[in-house]
Design an enzyme around this catalytic site. Structure first.
Site, PDB file in Angstrom:
ATOM      1  N   SER A 238      96.736   9.070  62.053  1.00 44.06           N
ATOM      2  CA  SER A 238      97.013   9.623  60.738  1.00 44.06           C
ATOM      3  C   SER A 238      97.657  11.000  60.874  1.00 44.06           C
ATOM      4  CB  SER A 238      95.729   9.748  59.928  1.00 44.06           C
ATOM      5  OG  SER A 238      95.040  10.935  60.270  1.00 44.06           O
ATOM      6  N   LYS A 239      98.070  11.527  59.755  1.00 44.96           N
ATOM      7  CA  LYS A 239      98.751  12.821  59.760  1.00 44.96           C
ATOM      8  C   LYS A 239      97.915  13.929  60.390  1.00 44.96           C
ATOM      9  CE  LYS A 239     101.608  11.843  55.809  1.00 44.96           C
ATOM     10  NZ  LYS A 239     101.591  11.695  54.391  1.00 44.96           N
ATOM     11  N   ARG A 240      96.632  13.784  60.295  1.00 46.14           N
ATOM     12  CA  ARG A 240      95.746  14.805  60.851  1.00 46.14           C
ATOM     13  C   ARG A 240      95.771  14.818  62.377  1.00 46.14           C
ATOM     14  NH1 ARG A 240      91.747  16.678  57.183  1.00 46.14           N
ATOM     15  NH2 ARG A 240      90.627  17.391  59.027  1.00 46.14           N
ATOM     16  N   ASP A 241      96.306  13.772  62.960  1.00 40.82           N
ATOM     17  CA  ASP A 241      96.301  13.676  64.420  1.00 40.82           C
ATOM     18  C   ASP A 241      97.504  14.354  65.057  1.00 40.82           C
ATOM     19  OD1 ASP A 241      93.949  12.071  64.477  1.00 40.82           O
ATOM     20  OD2 ASP A 241      95.166  10.410  63.762  1.00 40.82           O
ATOM     21  N   GLY A 242      98.096  15.274  64.346  1.00 42.25           N
ATOM     22  CA  GLY A 242      99.262  15.936  64.902  1.00 42.25           C
ATOM     23  C   GLY A 242     100.517  15.225  64.471  1.00 42.25           C
TER      24      GLY A 242
END
Length: 465
Positions: A238-242
Site C-alpha cells: 500500500s501507499k504507506r509502504d513507501g
RNA sequence: GGCCCCAUCGUCUAGCGGUUAGGAUCCAUGGUUUUCAUCCAUGUUACCGGAGUUCGAGUCUCCGUGGGGUCACCA
C-alpha cells in the site's frame, strides 16, 4: 497470433505491482511476436480522471514499454456494450431485475447474519408479471445454477468454482451503464486477447467473465493469475509502504532497466540468472513459468541492480540523465573523467549527482572528525610543500598528479597517508571519496592549489600556536 | 465466516523422488584500494507441523497451522 493486454482503470498513478503484470504481458506478446494492447477501463465515470490516465501513459513511456495500436477507451464503447446487453435480453440469457438497493441490502444483511455467502437470490430470474413501480431495473445475466465453472489457469493450474458461488451478477446498472465483468469479457474477446495476464485479485472475476464469454459465444483466452506483491509485513502493498508509484522511482534516481529487471524476478526466474536485459527477458519469458506464490517487496536488490546498471551505462546517456538531478556535464571536457571517478559509488542517480558535486563544488566546511585527524601535526607543512611542487610540475593528467604524490612521499620520507589524508580533506572536505589523482586531474592545478591554500589558512586559524 | 489460492535462508529464488538443498541480495570477516565505494574471497542463515505413499520425500497424497485473495448497480 498472441495478443496480450494491460487494462488499468484510471483512478491513480501506475502502481509497481501493475507495472509487473504489464511487464509480464508485454514480454509474453514480444516473445511470441504478437501484440500488446492497452485499454483504459473508465466505465465508472465518477471515479476516473484524465490526469490519472496521462500519468499511467507517462509511466509506460518512461520504462519504454510501448503498446501496439490505438489505446482503447471503454467509455467510448458504450454503444457496443449496449448492443450485447440487448442481445442477451432477447436471447433470454439476461433479465431485468427490479430489486431496489435497499432490498438488496436487507438480503445481504440477512445472509451475513446466517453466515452465508452474500449473493443475489435470483428472485427476478424468471419473473413474470407486473414490475414494481418507480424502480429502474438493472440487467442481470443468467449464470448457471448448478455444476462447476472450471478453467485452467496458466499459473495456478486447474481452478474449479462451484456455480453456486457465482450469482446472477449485474451487467448493466440502473442507469444503463455496463459493469466491469461484462465489458472486460467483451473487450478481451473483441480485441482478440489470447493470453489474459492479471493480478490474483481477479481470480474470482474469471468465472463471472466465463459466464459472459459463454453467453456471447466467444472463445475463451488463456488466463494467468499472478500472485500479489506484499510488503515486508506480508500484507498487500500500500501507499504507506513507501514508493508504489512507478514514477517515484524515476525521481529517486532509478533506471527503468533496473526497475524492470527487479520486477521481472518477482515471481519469475530463469535458473540462477539475475541480470536480464530487455532482449534476454523477451527471449526467455514464458507466462507458464510464473510462480504460484506471492512475493515480498524488498528494495535491497533493486538498489544493487540499479548500481549495476549505472556502472555499465555509457557516459553520454548518464550525462543526459544527470541533467534532471541538477548536474549538467554537457560539453564538459572533464565529463568522462568525472563519471569514471564517481560511477561506482552512486547507487542511484541522486547519489551519483551528489558524488559529482562533492568534487566540482569546493568544500564550504570541513568534516570535524576528518579535519581533526588529517590536519594535525605537520600536515600544514606537507600541504604547503605539495602545493609548491604542483605549481612547479603543473601536472595535467591523473598519472602526472600521481607522480607528484609519489615524489613528496619519497622526498619527505613519509607514508602515503601523511599526504593523502590532509589532501583529501582539503579537496573534498571529508575523508572519503574518489581517488585523489582523479580528483586533482578533474580540478586542475590551479583549483587544486586554491583548495589546498584554503585548507592551510583554516589550519592556521584553528591550530594557532 | 463461505469460497479460492499459496508455503525452501531475513528477502528474491533454483530444485521438478536419491543433491554436502544451489544462486543472488542483505549482514559479517578477510584481501585489493593512500580513504570510501567498486571488485574478489570466505562465512552465518531455509525445506511451517503431523500423518501417509515409497527402498527413499523439500519434491506425491491427506489433515492441521500460518499467510493472502475475494464475496458491489468499483475496477
Amino acid at each position: 497470433m498472441t495478443t496480450t493486454r494491460f487494462a488499468p482503470s484510471p483512478t491513480g498513478y501506475l502502481h509497481v505491482g501493475g507495472l509487473r503484470t504489464a511487464l509480464f504481458s508485454w514480454l509474453t506478446s514480444r516473445h511470441n511476436k504478437g501484440e500488446f494492447l492497452l485499454r483504459i477501463e473508465d466505465t465508472d465515470m465518477a471515479r476516473n480522471s484524465k490526469e490519472a490516465k496521462d500519468a499511467i501513459l507517462k509511466a509506460f513511456d518512461w520504462v519504454g514499454m510501448g503498446c501496439d495500436g490505438e489505446v482503447v477507451y471503454q467509455s467510448k464503447r458504450f454503444d457496443l456494450y449496449e448492443k450485447y446487453i440487448e442481445q442477451l435480453l432477447v436471447e433470454d440469457k439476461a433479465y431485468k431485475c427490479y430489486m431496489s438497493k435497499d432490498e438488496l441490502e436487507i438480503l445481504r444483511e440477512d445472509q451475513m447474519a446466517k453466515k452465508e455467502r452474500t449473493r443475489y437470490d435470483g428472485r427476478y430470474r424468471d419473473f413474470i408479471g407486473t414490475p414494481p413501480e418507480g424502480v429502474d431495473p438493472v440487467i442481470r445475466i443468467k449464470a448457471p445454477r448448478q455444476g462447476t465453472i472450471s478453467f485452467v489457469d496458466g499459473v495456478k493450474g486447474e481452478i474449479n468454482i462451484a456455480a453456486t458461488e457465482v450469482d446472477d451478477f449485474v451487467i448493466a446498472r440502473a442507469d444503463g451503464a455496463p459493469t466491469y465483468n461484462f465489458v472486460v469479457a467483451i473487450d478481451d474477446a473483441l480485441m482478440g486477447c489470447t493470453e489474459v495476464i492479471r493480478g490474483d485479485d481477479h481470480l474470482y472475476n474469471t468465472p463471472k467473465q466465463i459466464v459472459v464469454y459463454k453467453a456471447l459465444g466467444f472463445d475463451l483466452p488463456n488466463f494467468y493469475h499472478v500472485a500479489m506483491i506484499h510488503n515486508e509485513q506480508g500484507k498487500k502493498l500500500s501507499k504507506r509502504d513507501g514508493a508504489t508509484d512507478v514514477m517515484e522511482y524515476k525521481t529517486m534516481g532509478y533506471l527503468p532497466e533496473a526497475l524492470l529487471n527487479f520486477l521481472v524476478r518477482l515471481g519469475w526466474s530463469h535458473g540462477d540468472q539475475e541480470i536480464f536485459s530487455l532482449e534476454e527477458m523477451i527471449a526467455l519469458f514464458d507466462p507458464n513459468d510464473i510462480n504460484k506464490s506471492s512475493s515480498n517487496y524488498n528494495l535491497d536488490k533493486l538498489l544493487w541492480l540499479n548500481a549495476h546498471y549505472i556502472k555499465n551505462k555509457p557516459d553520454s546517456e548518464l550525462v543526459e540523465l544527470l541533467k534532471e538531478f541538477g548536474v549538467d556535464l554537457e560539453g564538459n571536457d572533464k565529463a568522462s573523467l568525472l563519471l569514471s571517478a564517481t560511477k561506482e559509488r552512486g547507487k542511484t542517480l541522486v547519489e551519483l549527482a551528489e558524488q559529482i558535486k562533492l568534487i566540482t563544488d569546493a568544500p564550504t566546511q570541513y568534516d570535524e572528525k576528518s579535519a581533526k585527524k588529517a590536519f594535525k601535526g605537520e600536515a600544514k607543512e606537507i600541504l604547503s610543500a605539495f602545493a609548491d611542487m604542483l605549481a612547479l610540475a603543473k601536472p595535467t593528467s591523473k598519472e602526472a598528479f600521481h607522480s607528484v604524490m609519489e615524489k613528496i612521499v619519497e622526498d619527505k620520507e613519509i607514508g602515503f597517508g601523511k599526504i593523502g589524508m590532509p589532501l583529501r580533506v582539503s579537496l573534498m572536505g571529508s575523508m572519503t571519496g574518489s581517488g585523489l589523482d582523479e580528483i586533482m586531474a578533474i580540478l586542475g592545478v590551479s583549483e587544486t592549489i586554491k583548495r589546498i591554500e584554503k585548507a592551510i589558512a583554516t589550519i592556521k586559524a584553528n591550530f594557532v600556536m
